[in-house]
Enzyme design. Structure first.
Site, PDB file in Angstrom:
ATOM      1  N   ASP A 136       0.910  -1.113   0.140  1.00 28.28           N
ATOM      2  CA  ASP A 136      -0.080   0.065  -0.158  1.00 28.28           C
ATOM      3  C   ASP A 136       0.862   1.247  -0.110  1.00 28.28           C
ATOM      4  OD1 ASP A 136      -1.709   2.146   0.514  1.00 28.28           O
ATOM      5  OD2 ASP A 136      -2.726   1.293   2.064  1.00 28.28           O
ATOM      6  N   ASN A 171       4.223   2.782 -11.630  1.00 27.73           N
ATOM      7  CA  ASN A 171       2.861   3.202 -12.341  1.00 27.73           C
ATOM      8  C   ASN A 171       1.715   3.389 -11.484  1.00 27.73           C
ATOM      9  OD1 ASN A 171       0.997   2.346 -14.913  1.00 27.73           O
ATOM     10  ND2 ASN A 171       0.412   0.973 -13.265  1.00 27.73           N
ATOM     11  N   SER A 191       3.870   9.577 -15.006  1.00 22.88           N
ATOM     12  CA  SER A 191       3.202  11.062 -14.686  1.00 22.88           C
ATOM     13  C   SER A 191       1.762  11.262 -15.443  1.00 22.88           C
ATOM     14  CB  SER A 191       4.227  12.096 -14.696  1.00 22.88           C
ATOM     15  OG  SER A 191       3.717  13.336 -14.268  1.00 22.88           O
TER      16      SER A 191
END
Length: 343
Positions: A89, A118, A186
């Site tokens: 997490d 990602n 991004s």
């Protein structure tokens, strides 16, 4: 500016096509991808890599069932690769540290050749702080990836060292400088947004920020935000700030790692893709944004096309040429890719 070796690649290019073009840079390598779940660009990215037989593919995410489903689907189609699930997490620093400790302990994974940061969240309706006092979007999209990358750096540097040794011994015909890579996914908003240096947790009204840190109000209105000057927390601006940080992270990594260790970091915009990233959007926001996207972009792209730019960033040797040089008095450390090309 570093140039790609396939100028014909564009917004319609599929990740599988990119993987085939750079198959030799994938075969036998170890690749880690965060944010992998069926139906997302993380999975499409993993599938493209898996098609060209990497040695190990590590899929990281916070939901074990989704990791299991992803690995099952990939193993069915591409059984030659060894798959690993890494539960993490990214918004929780204890979880990130535990995941890094687990990964560092795996004896069959001595190195990581490619890291694809990602994972991401977007448009959380309410300002939320983590246990460390960090705004949740920023904590997940940037700080978690920053921490994970730093903690597993020994195995990234081990990959770069192995690449350099292979070149020295004449076992490769191409330069290995920049072959080991850290890729930060991004967004295009990084080109128009700013860092909120004086108030990263969004506690101050936008109008009370230094002028240099105030957001682009016109853009926020297009995203359906009324009176953005009077607001402190704006969900899309929290996302935008995290995406700026992704780009700055890549620039900083390359400055620190490329010349000394041969590790290159790049950032990219994957395109507009219909994924779970938009699950927090209201019906009104979704309708407004779809109208804006149709005018600007035409339509959503496929998951494979959304993953293609990540593959180019991770694999294209041309993107390592000239990085770190000074040109016209400026340092050429950064690279930002859109539609499979450097911009």
């Amino acid at each position: 500016m570093p140039a790609t070796t396939h100028p014909e690649f564009n917004d319609q290019t599929e990740a599988l096509e990119v993987a085939k073009a750079f198959a030799s840079s994938i075969h036998g390598k170890t690749i880690l991808i965060t944010g992998v779940n069926p139906g997302g660009i993380g999975f499409a990215t993993a599938e493209a890599f898996a098609s060209q037989s990497p040695s190990h593919l590590i899929l990281a995410g916070r939901t074990p069932s989704k990791l299991t489903a992803s690995i099952t689907a990939l193993r069915t189609k591409h059984p030659a690769t060894t798959y690993h699930a890494l539960e993490v997490d990214l918004s929780n620093q204890a979880s990130v540290r535990a995941a890094a400790t687990t990964l560092l302990s795996w004896p069959d994974i001595p190195q990581i050749n490619i890291l694809i940061n990602n994972a991401g969240i977007m448009n959380l309706p309410h300002r939320t702080l983590t246990a460390e006092g960090i705004e949740l979007t920023f904590a997940t999209n940037h700080v978690g990836h920053f921490l994970l990358t730093c903690l597993i750096m020994p195995k990234i540097l081990a990959a770069a060292e192995a690449e350099a040794e292979a070149e020295t011994e004449g076992n490769t015909t191409t330069t290995t400088r920049g072959a080991t890579r850290i890729i930060n996914v991004s967004a295009l908003s990084a080109s128009i947004a700013k860092m909120r240096w004086s108030d990263p947790t969004f506690a101050i009204k936008n109008k009370d920020l230094p002028v240099s840190e105030q957001p682009n109000y016109d853009i926020l209105r297009q995203w359906g935000t009324p009176d953005p000057e009077e607001r402190s927390y704006v969900p899309v601006e929290a996302y935008n700030q995290s995406k700026v940080a992704n780009v700055l992270f890549s620039i900083g990594l390359t400055r620190r790692l490329l010349e000394k260790y041969g590790v290159l970091s790049l950032a990219l915009h994957p395109g507009i893709i219909e994924t779970e990233l938009a699950r927090e959007f209201s019906a009104e926001q979704t309708a407004a944004l779809e109208q804006m996207w149709r005018v600007r972009y035409g339509s959503y792209r496929s998951l494979g096309a959304g993953a293609a730019t990540s593959l180019v960033a991770a694999l294209d040797p041309g993107l390592a040429v000239g990085v770190g040089e000074r040109r016209e008095g400026k340092e050429n450390y950064g690279a930002f890719l859109v539609d499979c090309q450097n911009v």
